[in-house]
Design a protein around this motif. Structure first.
Motif, PDB file in Angstrom:
ATOM      1  N   VAL A  36       0.830  -1.201   0.000  1.00 20.11           N
ATOM      2  CA  VAL A  36       0.000   0.000   0.000  1.00 20.11           C
ATOM      3  C   VAL A  36       0.868   1.254   0.000  1.00 20.11           C
ATOM      4  O   VAL A  36       0.641   2.198  -0.763  1.00 20.11           O
ATOM      5  CB  VAL A  36      -0.943   0.008   1.230  1.00 20.11           C
ATOM      6  N   VAL A  37       1.891   1.283   0.858  1.00 18.35           N
ATOM      7  CA  VAL A  37       2.760   2.448   0.964  1.00 18.35           C
ATOM      8  C   VAL A  37       3.566   2.662  -0.303  1.00 18.35           C
ATOM      9  O   VAL A  37       3.715   3.792  -0.784  1.00 18.35           O
ATOM     10  CB  VAL A  37       3.699   2.308   2.179  1.00 18.35           C
ATOM     11  N   ALA A  42       1.642   4.425  -2.881  1.00 18.87           N
ATOM     12  CA  ALA A  42       0.970   5.645  -2.424  1.00 18.87           C
ATOM     13  C   ALA A  42       1.174   6.825  -3.374  1.00 18.87           C
ATOM     14  O   ALA A  42       0.275   7.645  -3.561  1.00 18.87           O
ATOM     15  CB  ALA A  42       1.447   6.020  -1.022  1.00 18.87           C
ATOM     16  N   ASP A  43       2.380   6.923  -3.957  1.00 19.20           N
ATOM     17  CA  ASP A  43       2.658   8.050  -4.851  1.00 19.20           C
ATOM     18  C   ASP A  43       2.416   7.700  -6.313  1.00 19.20           C
ATOM     19  O   ASP A  43       2.846   8.417  -7.217  1.00 19.20           O
ATOM     20  CB  ASP A  43       4.100   8.543  -4.661  1.00 19.20           C
ATOM     21  N   THR A  78      -7.539  -1.118   2.284  1.00 20.11           N
ATOM     22  CA  THR A  78      -6.648  -0.736   3.381  1.00 20.11           C
ATOM     23  C   THR A  78      -7.354  -0.667   4.727  1.00 20.11           C
ATOM     24  O   THR A  78      -6.858  -1.188   5.735  1.00 20.11           O
ATOM     25  CB  THR A  78      -5.985   0.621   3.077  1.00 20.11           C
ATOM     26  N   ARG A  79      -8.502  -0.023   4.767  1.00 21.29           N
ATOM     27  CA  ARG A  79      -9.194   0.143   6.044  1.00 21.29           C
ATOM     28  C   ARG A  79      -9.576  -1.212   6.634  1.00 21.29           C
ATOM     29  O   ARG A  79      -9.370  -1.460   7.828  1.00 21.29           O
ATOM     30  CB  ARG A  79     -10.436   1.010   5.869  1.00 21.29           C
ATOM     31  N   ASP A  91       2.558  12.071  -0.286  1.00 19.84           N
ATOM     32  CA  ASP A  91       1.575  10.997  -0.488  1.00 19.84           C
ATOM     33  C   ASP A  91       1.860   9.824   0.449  1.00 19.84           C
ATOM     34  O   ASP A  91       0.936   9.220   0.998  1.00 19.84           O
ATOM     35  CB  ASP A  91       1.597  10.513  -1.945  1.00 19.84           C
ATOM     36  N   GLU A  92       3.141   9.491   0.611  1.00 27.83           N
ATOM     37  CA  GLU A  92       3.509   8.388   1.492  1.00 27.83           C
ATOM     38  C   GLU A  92       3.217   8.717   2.948  1.00 27.83           C
ATOM     39  O   GLU A  92       2.711   7.878   3.695  1.00 27.83           O
ATOM     40  CB  GLU A  92       4.993   8.047   1.294  1.00 27.83           C
ATOM     41  N   SER A 114       0.959  10.788   4.027  1.00 26.16           N
ATOM     42  CA  SER A 114      -0.501  10.759   4.168  1.00 26.16           C
ATOM     43  C   SER A 114      -1.014   9.335   4.290  1.00 26.16           C
ATOM     44  O   SER A 114      -1.894   9.042   5.110  1.00 26.16           O
ATOM     45  CB  SER A 114      -1.145  11.457   2.963  1.00 26.16           C
ATOM     46  N   GLN A 115      -0.459   8.432   3.476  1.00 20.58           N
ATOM     47  CA  GLN A 115      -0.890   7.039   3.507  1.00 20.58           C
ATOM     48  C   GLN A 115      -0.528   6.371   4.825  1.00 20.58           C
ATOM     49  O   GLN A 115      -1.347   5.661   5.429  1.00 20.58           O
ATOM     50  CB  GLN A 115      -0.241   6.266   2.348  1.00 20.58           C
ATOM     51  N   MET A 156      -2.754   7.638   7.628  1.00 16.59           N
ATOM     52  CA  MET A 156      -4.070   7.010   7.559  1.00 16.59           C
ATOM     53  C   MET A 156      -4.013   5.580   8.097  1.00 16.59           C
ATOM     54  O   MET A 156      -4.883   5.156   8.873  1.00 16.59           O
ATOM     55  CB  MET A 156      -4.582   6.998   6.122  1.00 16.59           C
ATOM     56  N   ILE A 157      -2.985   4.843   7.720  1.00 12.80           N
ATOM     57  CA  ILE A 157      -2.809   3.474   8.211  1.00 12.80           C
ATOM     58  C   ILE A 157      -2.676   3.479   9.729  1.00 12.80           C
ATOM     59  O   ILE A 157      -3.284   2.658  10.418  1.00 12.80           O
ATOM     60  CB  ILE A 157      -1.575   2.823   7.548  1.00 12.80           C
TER      61      ILE A 157
END
Length: 260
Positions: A83-84, A87-88, A129-130, A165-166, A168-169, A172-173
């Protein structure tokens, strides 16, 4: 040893829920891997018993968390790493190399190669992801979740910088994983250079008194002590030792600056 047999005996709670579905797609047949048994993912090679925690549920429960096995942790790590890295919007070779190098250093070349094959199949999927994070949050202890977050920042920093972006990801995680903003800020500070990083690592401000600093150091040393993840095996204790060293370095830096 077949790939399905290799993974068959290592996972506990990861066989259920969204993580189980992701692994099932990555392997082509989760059922085959589970029934062959006798193998391992990246754990200790011993088949694990899958009891009442074999199926994930998102409902709140007062039952004790099942102990996370090495295989459960590593599968969770592979999924969140994918996911990470995306991210970008692109996968940097340096980030992929970092994942491979980390697994080689932790598990040896053969097992790392198996893990990386699985990782590449996982990274082709659209990860919910969630849902994945909520399963991890329900089933994994807090210290192990902190170790996941530390690894994710390491991946993001592998190409020399962490993009917005990373960040932010990962933020969120962290929220989905139930990691507080203070713990998130502490681990994030370990990957940045700034004048107040030592204070952020100890989760205090520059206005803290000497007694506050000493108390914070004791608290953080306890929180990040490698023994907190001893159940994940020696490989992951090494990762925890890195966080522990950074706490010690932060404290020593402040000691030197303040002269106490």
């Amino acid at each position: 040893m077949s790939f399905a047999k290799w993974i068959g005996g290592a996972l506990g709670w990861s066989f259920g829920g969204p993580i189980g579905a992701i692994i099932g797609l990555a392997l082509g047949s989760l059922i085959d891997g589970a029934t062959e048994g006798g193998g391992f993912l990246l754990g200790d090679g011993k088949p694990k018993q899958r009891g009442r925690y074999g199926q994930y549920t998102s409902r709140n429960t007062t039952q004790a968390q099942p102990q996370t096995q090495s295989g459960d942790f590593e599968v969770s790590l592979l999924i969140l790493a994918s996911v990470v890295i995306k991210a970008d919007g692109k996968q940097q070779q340096s980030e992929l190399d970092y994942v491979r190098q980390q697994f080689v250093s932790m598990y040896g070349k053969e097992r790392a190669n198996h893990a990386f094959r699985l990782f590449k199949n996982i990274s082709k999927q659209d990860i919910p992801t969630r849902k994945v994070c909520l399963q991890i949050r329900t089933m994994m202890d807090h210290s192990s979740r902190l170790q996941l977050l530390h690894f994710l920042f390491g991946i993001a920093k592998a190409d020399g910088m962490v993009t917005a972006d990373e960040v932010s990801q990962i933020y969120m995680i962290a929220g989905y994983l139930g990691i507080s903003s203070r713990d998130y800020g502490s681990i994030k500070a370990m990957f940045y250079d700034s004048s107040d990083n030592a204070y952020k690592i100890l989760e205090i401000t520059k206005e803290a008194t000497t007694e506050d600093i000493k108390k914070a150091y004791r608290t953080m040393a306890k929180k990040y002590h490698p023994d907190k993840v001893i159940h994940l095996g020696e490989a992951h204790q090494k990762g925890a030792e890195e966080k522990f060293r950074q706490v010690q370095n932060a404290y020593e830096q402040i000691q030197k600056e303040r002269g106490f």
